[in-house]
Design an enzyme around this catalytic site. Structure first.
Site, short mmCIF file in Angstrom:
data_model
loop_
_atom_site.label_atom_id
_atom_site.label_comp_id
_atom_site.label_asym_id
_atom_site.label_seq_id
_atom_site.Cartn_x
_atom_site.Cartn_y
_atom_site.Cartn_z
N ASP A 55 -0.16 -5.80 -4.28
CA ASP A 55 -0.28 -5.90 -2.82
C ASP A 55 -0.67 -4.54 -2.24
O ASP A 55 -1.60 -4.43 -1.44
CB ASP A 55 1.06 -6.37 -2.25
CG ASP A 55 1.03 -6.45 -0.73
OD1 ASP A 55 0.07 -7.02 -0.20
OD2 ASP A 55 1.96 -5.93 -0.09
N LYS A 65 5.76 0.53 -13.46
CA LYS A 65 6.69 1.64 -13.20
C LYS A 65 7.71 1.66 -14.33
O LYS A 65 8.92 1.59 -14.12
CB LYS A 65 7.33 1.47 -11.81
CG LYS A 65 8.07 2.68 -11.28
CD LYS A 65 7.20 3.89 -11.00
CE LYS A 65 8.07 5.10 -10.66
NZ LYS A 65 7.32 6.37 -10.62
N TYR A 76 8.79 -10.46 -5.18
CA TYR A 76 8.58 -11.37 -4.04
C TYR A 76 9.41 -12.65 -4.19
O TYR A 76 9.72 -13.31 -3.20
CB TYR A 76 7.11 -11.78 -3.95
CG TYR A 76 6.20 -10.84 -3.19
CD1 TYR A 76 6.21 -9.47 -3.44
CD2 TYR A 76 5.32 -11.34 -2.24
CE1 TYR A 76 5.35 -8.63 -2.76
CE2 TYR A 76 4.47 -10.50 -1.56
CZ TYR A 76 4.48 -9.15 -1.82
OH TYR A 76 3.63 -8.33 -1.15
N ASP A 128 -4.75 -3.09 -0.98
CA ASP A 128 -5.09 -2.59 0.36
C ASP A 128 -5.71 -1.20 0.25
O ASP A 128 -6.69 -0.89 0.94
CB ASP A 128 -3.84 -2.51 1.25
CG ASP A 128 -3.66 -3.75 2.11
OD1 ASP A 128 -4.17 -4.81 1.71
OD2 ASP A 128 -3.00 -3.65 3.16
N ASP A 153 2.50 5.23 -9.21
CA ASP A 153 2.32 6.36 -8.28
C ASP A 153 1.08 7.16 -8.67
O ASP A 153 0.28 7.56 -7.81
CB ASP A 153 3.57 7.25 -8.23
CG ASP A 153 4.11 7.64 -9.60
OD1 ASP A 153 3.66 7.08 -10.63
OD2 ASP A 153 4.98 8.53 -9.66
C1 IPM Z 1 -1.47 -10.16 1.01
C2 IPM Z 1 -0.48 -10.13 2.14
C3 IPM Z 1 0.71 -11.01 1.77
C4 IPM Z 1 1.31 -10.48 0.48
C5 IPM Z 1 1.78 -11.15 2.86
C6 IPM Z 1 1.18 -11.73 4.13
C7 IPM Z 1 2.97 -11.93 2.42
O1 IPM Z 1 -0.08 -8.82 2.40
O2 IPM Z 1 -1.98 -11.26 0.72
O3 IPM Z 1 -1.74 -9.11 0.44
O4 IPM Z 1 2.09 -9.52 0.51
O5 IPM Z 1 0.99 -11.02 -0.58
MG MG Z 2 -1.18 -7.37 1.34
#
Ligand code: IPM
Ligand code: MG
Length: 370
Positions: free
Chosen positions: A251, A194, A143, A255, A227
């Site tokens: 990230d 990885k 990032y 999710d 993975d």
């Molecule tokens: C998160 C979001 C952020 C990230 C974005 C909005 C930059 O997806 O907080 O997980 O990737 O960190």
């Molecule tokens: Mg995110």
């Protein structure tokens, strides 16, 4: 006691403003009901900051965030700002805030609430009782790595570049957080990388192992390729306790983990900096879910993730553990009595709006302290 606990609210965009408004009522309840008051300050971030200031976060807001004991953020971004130049888009504001506050440690719990086991897309027996903590490195890796950018080559093609980079120090400090958390939980860390394809991953694996061997021999450590981890998360998620991983993998995996609980509207998170001399660290709390433009303005978003983010702040930033327990209890009682926002509705439940859910939690807090 009055006064000097400072909290900066950054509602952000779309449902961010709706859910932070409900969390604010809980914050204010502590002042009026229990005389535990917070100095509340509020500022813009993301698209709403861009609309007013032409930047997704101002220097002044960053300064205020650094000064505050804790920051509570809603959510940012949405289709309205798609055409804004990349450097000024809403996520750039959040990334800059994290970086300048030094928030390297992101704690993202993925918990399956008993009342919501059936809300998962996975079979109830696979997720019931699930309790994973993802410890994500938040201000390094691809990032932020240099070089980065988009350049035009002499043959007219364009080339986009980002760099995955980690130093020993960056890996060590996040590894400590992962192991410290595991000690307070079930004592197991799965470090995810990885290393079979990237040198930065190889170094990650080596350094995490060194930190373990030197300082945490009692914690169980395993290494897993990302993975495989993505696959294991949906096949046998209960094998995990703490997942320790880098910025990009964290990230993605967070999710995935949040969604498999079926409770994404319920999950809080914390981003923490290094502890200062007084043991306190800079901290930003936010719900795991995003700004959900599709349901914004309808008063149907679930404010619980944001209220639970404030609960994390009560524990980590304000040392108010009994008070945190109180809000937890209020939320559990409300859910147990069948009151739900639309995202977590099940047969026989009563649907509440965002504001009604906030009010129900306040009413329960009143009852518990009567
Ligand atoms: C998160 C979001 C952020 C990230 C974005 C909005 C930059 O997806 O907080 O997980 O990737 O960190
Ligand atoms: Mg995110």
């Amino acid at each position: 006691m009055t006064g000097n606990r400072s909290l900066l609210l950054l509602p952000g965009d779309y449902i961010g403003t709706e859910v932070v408004a409900e969390a604010r009522r809980v914050v204010e309840w502590f002042g009026t009901r229990l005389s535990i008051s917070f100095d509340i300050d509020q500022a813009l971030i993301g698209g709403s900051a861009y609309d007013v200031h032409q930047v997704p976060v101002t220097d002044e807001t960053i300064e205020r965030a650094k000064q505050a004991d804790a920051v509570l953020l809603g959510a940012i971004d949405g289709p309205k700002w798609e055409k804004v130049p990349f450097e000024l888009q809403p996520p750039r504001g959040l990334l800059r805030l994290r970086k300048e506050m030094g928030l390297f440690a992101n704690l993202r719990p993925a918990i399956c609430f008993d009342t919501l086991t059936n809300a998962s897309t996975l079979k109830p027996e696979v997720v019931s009782g699930l309790d994973i903590l993802i410890v994500r490195e938040l201000i390094g890796g691809i990032y932020f790595g240099e070089p980065r950018g988009i350049e035009t080559l002499s043959d007219g093609q364009r080339r986009g570049v980002n760099t995955q980079v980690y130093t020993t120090h960056e890996i060590e400090r996040i590894a400590h957080v992962g192991f410290d958390m595991a000690k307070k939980r079930r004592g197991k860390v799965t470090s995810v990388d990885k290393a079979n394809a990237m040198e930065a991953g190889l170094l990650w694996r080596e350094v995490v192992q060194e930190v373990h061997d030197r300082d945490y021999p009692d914690v169980q450590l395993e290494h897993m390729f990302v993975d495989n981890c993505a696959m294991q998360l949906v096949s046998a998620p209960k094998q995990f306790d703490v997942i320790l991983t880098d910025n990009l993998f964290g990230d993605i995996l967070s999710d995935e983990a949040a969604m498999l609980t079926g409770s994404i509207g319920m999950l809080p998170s914390a981003a923490l900096g290094a502890a200062a001399g007084d043991g306190k660290s800079r901290a930003l709390y936010e719900p795991v879910h995003g700004s959900a433009p599709d349901i914004a303005g309808q008063n149907i978003a679930n404010p619980i993730a944001t209220i639970l983010s404030f609960v994390m702040a009560l524990r980590h930033s304000f040392d108010l553990h009994k008070e945190a327990d109180l809000v937890d209890a209020a939320i559990n009682n409300v859910l147990a009595s069948g009151l739900r926002t639309r995202d977590i509705m099940q047969d026989g439940n009563t649907e509440l709006s965002t504001q009604e859910m906030g009010a129900a939690i306040i009413a329960e807090l009143d009852k518990l302290t009567a």
